[in-house]
Design a protein around this motif. Structure first.
Motif, PDB file in Angstrom:
ATOM      1  N   ILE A 211       0.833  -1.212   0.000  1.00  0.00           N
ATOM      2  CA  ILE A 211       0.000   0.000   0.000  1.00  0.00           C
ATOM      3  C   ILE A 211       0.865   1.259   0.000  1.00  0.00           C
ATOM      4  CG2 ILE A 211      -1.979  -1.068   1.163  1.00  0.00           C
ATOM      5  CD1 ILE A 211      -0.983   0.416   3.745  1.00  0.00           C
ATOM      6  N   ASN A 212       0.253   2.324  -0.493  1.00  0.00           N
ATOM      7  CA  ASN A 212       0.897   3.639  -0.436  1.00  0.00           C
ATOM      8  C   ASN A 212       0.232   4.452   0.669  1.00  0.00           C
ATOM      9  OD1 ASN A 212       2.459   2.967  -2.630  1.00  0.00           O
ATOM     10  ND2 ASN A 212       1.156   4.031  -4.110  1.00  0.00           N
ATOM     11  N   VAL A 213       1.054   5.070   1.483  1.00  0.00           N
ATOM     12  CA  VAL A 213       0.529   5.886   2.576  1.00  0.00           C
ATOM     13  C   VAL A 213       0.975   7.333   2.353  1.00  0.00           C
ATOM     14  CG1 VAL A 213       0.571   6.295   5.068  1.00  0.00           C
ATOM     15  CG2 VAL A 213       0.540   3.955   4.193  1.00  0.00           C
ATOM     16  N   LEU A 214       0.001   8.215   2.185  1.00  0.00           N
ATOM     17  CA  LEU A 214       0.304   9.629   1.982  1.00  0.00           C
ATOM     18  C   LEU A 214       0.446  10.302   3.342  1.00  0.00           C
ATOM     19  CD1 LEU A 214       0.472  11.920  -0.205  1.00  0.00           C
ATOM     20  CD2 LEU A 214      -1.933  12.345   0.253  1.00  0.00           C
ATOM     21  N   VAL A 215       1.580  10.954   3.526  1.00  0.00           N
ATOM     22  CA  VAL A 215       1.844  11.519   4.844  1.00  0.00           C
ATOM     23  C   VAL A 215       2.606  12.839   4.728  1.00  0.00           C
ATOM     24  CG1 VAL A 215       3.980  10.177   5.127  1.00  0.00           C
ATOM     25  CG2 VAL A 215       2.776  10.944   7.140  1.00  0.00           C
ATOM     26  N   GLU A 216       2.291  13.739   5.620  1.00  0.00           N
ATOM     27  CA  GLU A 216       3.037  15.007   5.669  1.00  0.00           C
ATOM     28  C   GLU A 216       4.475  14.676   6.064  1.00  0.00           C
ATOM     29  OE1 GLU A 216       4.536  18.776   7.454  1.00  0.00           O
ATOM     30  OE2 GLU A 216       4.098  16.979   8.589  1.00  0.00           O
ATOM     31  N   ALA A 217       5.426  15.428   5.483  1.00  0.00           N
ATOM     32  CA  ALA A 217       6.830  15.062   5.658  1.00  0.00           C
ATOM     33  C   ALA A 217       7.232  14.890   7.120  1.00  0.00           C
ATOM     34  CB  ALA A 217       7.717  16.113   4.989  1.00  0.00           C
ATOM     35  N   GLY A 218       6.699  15.749   7.980  1.00  0.00           N
ATOM     36  CA  GLY A 218       7.078  15.665   9.385  1.00  0.00           C
ATOM     37  C   GLY A 218       6.539  14.435  10.087  1.00  0.00           C
ATOM     38  N   GLY A 219       5.485  13.845   9.526  1.00  0.00           N
ATOM     39  CA  GLY A 219       4.871  12.689  10.166  1.00  0.00           C
ATOM     40  C   GLY A 219       5.409  11.359   9.679  1.00  0.00           C
ATOM     41  N   HIS A 220       6.222  11.397   8.638  1.00  0.00           N
ATOM     42  CA  HIS A 220       6.741  10.167   8.043  1.00  0.00           C
ATOM     43  C   HIS A 220       7.442   9.297   9.095  1.00  0.00           C
ATOM     44  CE1 HIS A 220       9.668   8.281   4.922  1.00  0.00           C
ATOM     45  NE2 HIS A 220       8.915   7.376   5.505  1.00  0.00           N
TER      46      HIS A 220
END
Lengths: 309, 428
Positions: free
Chosen positions: B45-54
């Motif tokens: 799966i692909n998970v879209l995340v804000e850079a700080g939350g990666h």
């Protein structure tokens, strides 16, 4: 500055001088005055150039220096220009981050494809418009600018949807096509002005020597405007290399370009100035190299048409 | 002819580059991992995340691979572009991700584009998540996001200055009580005043962010900006009291408060220019090791007002888009994110969403901010931001300009009345 004023300032000639001497002296004074004037103009120009250099160069130098600062130095209040302690830690951290190298490859792929697409489309379009001055050509060249009048975000979202529907989501080719929509209109305008500066007689002479129209274009006109092509190529390359919004909307895992990765250093929880500036500095290198490589062509391109007559 | 040769070489080179680029593009060589978003039926799966939350989810992803066999690829985006990207993909109905980490303020905007995940919210789960977050995750009767991590503003203060014997004696002499971490806003004002000297300031006032003022509104006993029926209440007495208090701190804060945002306030504190700051709890663990204040900072819970302790939580929720074809794997990942929630605490950001995860670390050295954070998040007046899709617009176009004018000396009553009209127009 008039000759009369110079003569007055130089004072009367000595009485022992021969009759021809005053004229020569006046000429000498005139030459010296002109020389002094030129020196002053040159000095002013150098000062202006230096100011311009500082204005343009300082932000980049500041970025470069920041990339060598320690974390606390990057956020010093008041800010310092030079690092108090030099470190390569930011470069290690930025380049070691997952996806950075891949994003560089993606940026290169995207910019190269976009530049080639722009040139392949802009050169014949501009040539046709300038050589066959038809009403539809004039309408076309004006209409080409319409895409520049629309805010990128307005076309970015529909473009992203179209690429997704075409099965091109998250590919460098989709982003290259999107970037071409930015660079193509100005590439056509640039190339048109370069073609305008080439005398038709050159092509006619080539035709007399047995060239076809395309042959004349390829063998005579394109070499003449090669400087212009270099300028246009750099413009198209830079437009793609630095573009952020389309890259943000259209790329994910396989095709994310470096500008998006650089922006990722600013998060909701903080801003990693050191890593961000380190990656930005590294990202500037290819463009600087390209500009240096094509410098001669750029200068030629910039002066193309300046002495047409 | 040399020019012609150069052109020929350039064309050849260009052709080669194109060929290489196209081959590489076709093979996907330019990317770190193959995309599977929306391709269906796979365990990748692909998970879209804000850079700080990666980093928060990296440990979870590793564990999820071991436990559930789900491969996770992260799509990192900067915060500023994420809303546009989500809007674009949700509106096209063709998404490149299977799970999205959503900022809490976006939940109402995307409620129709994400799947209900009611089955994940068991009674045990609800007990282990802060009440305000359980309430916020439920939009129109369905749970649409599981909190992955949360945050709240707490008080950070200079422990070394507070423990200094001379400062203690001087403060005692001037104010008649002992210098310690503030427990009331009066104390906060006194301490701010006391430390504003010799180029240093007692606190900061952030004119470019709204959350802090809104926390004061909650502490004063009012819902923030909108009541439960979406009536605009920004001109009530609590908002006025909170705004007046907020502005009153400006005299003990660095000048230019209108432009001070999170980054500026954090820099000022880390540089040792302010003695106290109200800031998101994660900042405690992010003080650079070479900062003048490193190892000298204490943490305290947000101070209460007449309605009690209150903060505005800043959670991020994991949601599953309706358009994904990998629903099962996506939900498995969301469950993993809950089961292994404490993995986030070991990341650089160091946050979680489960009460038990915070409690597990709260007594360990380096995690002194957790007890104040838990206390703030459990505060009786703590509440999440109003559930309206227009919230971000209200913040950007009304609340921030209002605060900036207020800290610059504007008439707070008039500003609040004007803001009420503007918000009513936005909500029409």
């Amino acid at each position: 500055m008039s000759t009369a004023s110079i003569t007055t300032k130089a004072g009367p000639p000595p009485s022992s001088a021969s009759p021809s001497q005053p004229v020569l002296r006046r000429r000498g004074v005139n030459r010296e005055g002109l020389e002094a004037g030129r020196r002053s103009t040159r000095t002013i120009l150098w000062i202006l150039l230096a100011v311009a250099m500082v204005l343009y160069g300082f932000p980049f130098l500041y970025l470069l220096f920041t990339s060598f600062k320690t974390p606390i130095d990057t956020i010093a209040v008041p800010p310092t220009i030079l690092p108090r302690e030099w470190t390569l830690e930011n470069y290690t951290s930025a380049l070691g981050r997952s996806g950075v190298v891949a994003s560089f490859i993606n940026s290169i792929q995207t910019a190269v494809i976009s530049t080639l697409l722009s040139l392949v489309l802009a050169v014949p379009a501009a040539y046709g418009i300038t050589r066959y001055k038809t009403p539809s050509g004039r309408v076309f060249i004006m209409a080409a600018l319409v895409t520049r009048m629309v805010p990128p975000v307005a076309i970015g979202i529909p473009l992203a949807s179209m690429m997704s529907s075409a099965g091109l989501a998250d590919t460098p080719i989709a982003l290259s096509i999107a970037h071409t929509t930015i660079s193509l209109p100005l590439s056509i305008w640039l190339m048109s002005s370069f073609f305008e500066s080439v005398p038709r007689d050159l092509e006619e002479a080539a035709t007399v020597d047995g060239c076809s129209r395309l042959g004349a274009l390829w063998r005579v006109v394109i070499p003449v405007v090669s400087g212009g092509i270099a300028v246009t190529a750099i413009f198209a390359f830079l437009a793609s290399w630095n573009e952020f919004l389309f890259a943000l909307l259209m790329t994910a895992i396989r095709s994310q370009t470096t500008p998006v990765v650089i922006a990722n250093f600013q998060t909701q929880f903080g801003l990693d100035w050191g890593s961000m500036t380190a990656l930005a500095a590294v990202y500037s290198i290819p463009v600087i190299l390209l500009t240096l490589l094509l410098q001669r062509k750029i200068v030629a391109g910039m002066t193309l048409g300046a002495v047409k007559g | 002819m040399s020019t012609r040769n150069t052109i020929s070489k350039l064309v050849t080179l260009g052709g080669l580059c194109t060929a290489v680029a196209l081959v590489a593009t076709g093979c996907g060589a330019g990317g770190p991992a193959p995309s599977s978003g929306g391709s269906g039926g796979s365990n990748s799966i692909n998970v879209l995340v804000e850079a700080g939350g990666h980093a928060e989810l990296t440990g979870v992803a590793e564990q999820c691979k071991k436990d559930a066999g789900v491969d996770v690829n992260f799509v990192e985006l900067p915060y500023d572009g994420m809303f546009n990207r989500l809007s674009s993909e949700f509106s096209s109905g063709n998404v490149s991700f299977d799970v999205a980490a959503l900022d809490s303020v976006w939940l109402p905007s995307f409620k129709d584009a994400v799947q209900p995940i009611d089955e994940l919210f068991t009674d045990d789960v609800k007990k282990d998540i802060f009440p305000a977050l359980v309430k916020e995750a439920n939009v129109d009767g369905h749970f649409i996001g599981l909190p992955a991590w949360t945050n709240a503003e707490i008080i950070l203060y200079r422990k070394d200055l507070f423990e200094d014997a001379k400062n203690k004696a001087d403060f005692q002499a001037k104010y008649g009580y002992e210098l310690a971490a503030p427990k009331t806003w009066k104390q906060y004002q006194d301490i701010s005043e006391f430390f504003t000297k010799d180029g240093m300031y007692g606190t900061d006032v952030k004119g470019a962010v709204e959350t802090e003022w809104l926390a004061h509104v909650l502490q004063a006993g009012s819902p923030m900006v909108l009541d439960k029926d979406n009536n605009v209440v920004i001109d009530n007495a609590a908002h006025k009291e909170a705004l007046d208090f907020y502005v009153s701190l400006a005299k003990d804060a660095p000048s230019g408060a209108a432009q001070v945002d999170w980054a500026a306030a954090q820099n000022l504190f880390n540089q040792g220019k302010t003695a106290m700051t109200r800031f998101w709890a994660h900042a405690y663990r992010q003080i650079p090791a070479d900062a003048p204040v490193a190892g000298k900072v204490g943490a305290a819970a947000m101070i209460g007002g007449s309605a009690g302790v209150a903060g505005v939580p800043g959670p991020w929720y994991l949601s599953v888009p309706k358009a994904t074809k990998n629903t099962d794997a996506a939900k498995k990942f969301v469950k993993c994110a809950y089961d292994y929630n404490d993995k986030g605490i070991e990341s650089k950001l160091g946050l979680a969403s489960r009460i038990s995860a915070f409690q597990k670390y709260q007594d360990q050295p380096g995690y002194e901010s957790f007890k104040p954070l838990i206390e703030t998040l459990n505060g009786q007046a703590t509440a999440t931001r109003p559930a309206t899709a227009k919230w971000q617009q209200i913040v950007d176009t009304v609340l921030i300009p209002l605060l900036q004018k207020a800290v610059a000396g504007g008439d707070t009553s008039a500003l609040l009345a004007d803001a009420k009209n503007q918000i009513q127009d936005l909500l029409k």
